[in-house]
Design a protein around this motif. Sequence first.
Motif, PDB file in Angstrom:
ATOM      1  N   CYS A  56       9.944  -2.967  49.704  1.00  0.00           N
ATOM      2  CA  CYS A  56      11.045  -3.319  49.804  1.00  0.00           C
ATOM      3  C   CYS A  56      12.128  -2.703  48.669  1.00  0.00           C
ATOM      4  N   HIS A 110       9.073   1.424  54.793  1.00  0.00           N
ATOM      5  CA  HIS A 110       9.028  -0.492  54.397  1.00  0.00           C
ATOM      6  C   HIS A 110       8.780  -0.502  53.529  1.00  0.00           C
ATOM      7  N   GLU A 121       4.609  -2.596  51.836  1.00  0.00           N
ATOM      8  CA  GLU A 121       5.441  -3.868  51.696  1.00  0.00           C
ATOM      9  C   GLU A 121       4.606  -4.741  50.547  1.00  0.00           C
ATOM     10  N   LYS A 180      13.689   3.067  52.558  1.00  0.00           N
ATOM     11  CA  LYS A 180      13.310   1.296  53.498  1.00  0.00           C
ATOM     12  C   LYS A 180      12.949   2.192  55.006  1.00  0.00           C
TER      13      LYS A 180
END
Length: 552
Positions: A444, A442, A413, A439
């Motif tokens: 961005c 995780h 992330e 995605k």
Amino acid sequence: MKGKFSKRLNYLLYPRGYAIAINISIIVLLSLLVYIFVYQTGGTKYVYSHSTYLPIIFASVVFGVKGGLLTGIVCGILLGPLMPLDTKTGEAQQAMNWVYRMVIFVVVGTFSGYMANAFRYNTKRIIDYLTHNQETGIPNISVLTKNYLIKEVLDDENTELAFSILINKYENIIEVISRDYYNDLIKQIYNNLREALPQESQIIQSATDKFWVAIKEPNVEENINKVLKTLNVSYYVNKIPLFVTFSIGVCRHRSLYSLLDTFRNADVSARRAQKYNVPYLIFQNEHLESFRNIELLGMFRNALHQEELELFYQPKIALDTCKPVAIETLLRWNHPKQGEIKPLEIIPLIEETELINTLTYWVLKRSLETVSNLAKLDIKMQISINISPKNLLDSNFIDRVIDLVDHYNIDNECIEFEITESALIENLDLCRKLLELIKKYHICLSIDDFGIGYSSLSYLSNLPVDIVKIDRFFINQMTKEKAVRHIVQSTIELVHDLGMKVVAEGVENQEQLEILKAMNCDYAQGYLFAKPMSETDLINWYLEYHKHERIY
């Protein structure tokens, strides 16, 4: 200014054509003015008669010994039997007085002319040495790049066509017949061109294997045929027949460019003609652009391995807390000879090649290394990295990203991938599937330069995007135009309704910041907070920032 001064001084030292008539008129006028002046001031018994040296010395400088001698005699007569000793009484001069004065005038004029001729001769020798090839005696490139006082200076204003003539495989010719005989060949080529082309055409030897020719006639095809016919003849050096071929580049001279730039454009076409084995090519703008692009890509391959690339980082500020929460990675290329090469100049070229995957991996590795270094100092910030659609099409891209994340022990992330809106729209369906795959890890995702590439906002709801970055153009204009401010406000509201965050790019002043805060924009970046900086400077900036707890 230097060029104009050189031309004017050139006309003085090397008068020709109408310049001769002008200089003669000046000498006659000066002589008459001096005569009138001496007469009005009382005659030759006063000191004003020494003013006569002005036309004499001027004539000697312009026309040498002959000019000084003749003007000395004329001025001696004007101030001799034609001038009273005293104009008030009308008393005439004694013959001995004016004859002696005329002798002095002649001596001064002759001596000055001799010195002027010596100066002109030695100056010409020096200039010839600097502006001519010492092996062939042919004018060289200095006639273009230096403001020397020479007669045969290339005429920038009246030149219509510039030819670049390359001698193919000249090294082989030198190897076979020796350098001295090669110079004889060069002289033959020069003499042939000199005889065949119009007299006002100008020819220089700009390199060992190259001639530049400036032609005043605008007919391209006619002059190309004339040059080809002149060059394609039999050559004999020391009774040895030589087979010589040429590659020719032609460029039409425009007033927007210097003659030197026009010849360089002709060089580009000549090299391409040589490459594709054709007799000649006429310069087109795309030739130069193509050549520059190839050169840049070649240099960039070396830059990747020679540590010429560097990453800079620009902080992203959360507007609710006024604290830095992320950094954007920006590429810098400092070439050892050409200096800084802008990313916008090279990135679009790289994206058309497989180099983009190599570059992205290099940026990823260096960026995650920076995040790891920051974490060791207890500085935790998300890092955003620009990626290309070609990266998404690389089957190994995701695996390489995850390997790097694991290697540096970084939370997924903490990574944000930016992709430009225009690149995304080109293949929306395919990009959406690939972004959905990213995605799942995780990571961005954000859309960069939002607002400049696509007219509709509807596609946003179908993309797994977390952040939208509003282009700096809108941020800059929103303080000047109400319509743009409404567009920014509507965009922020829509993006929020879709559950995404908004970043304003290019925030440079407090007024822009206050407007964005009032619009509930989430993040901002720009020179108001910090310019892009190296990793070391970023650490120092961050520590200083928190030390003073800045509030914007």
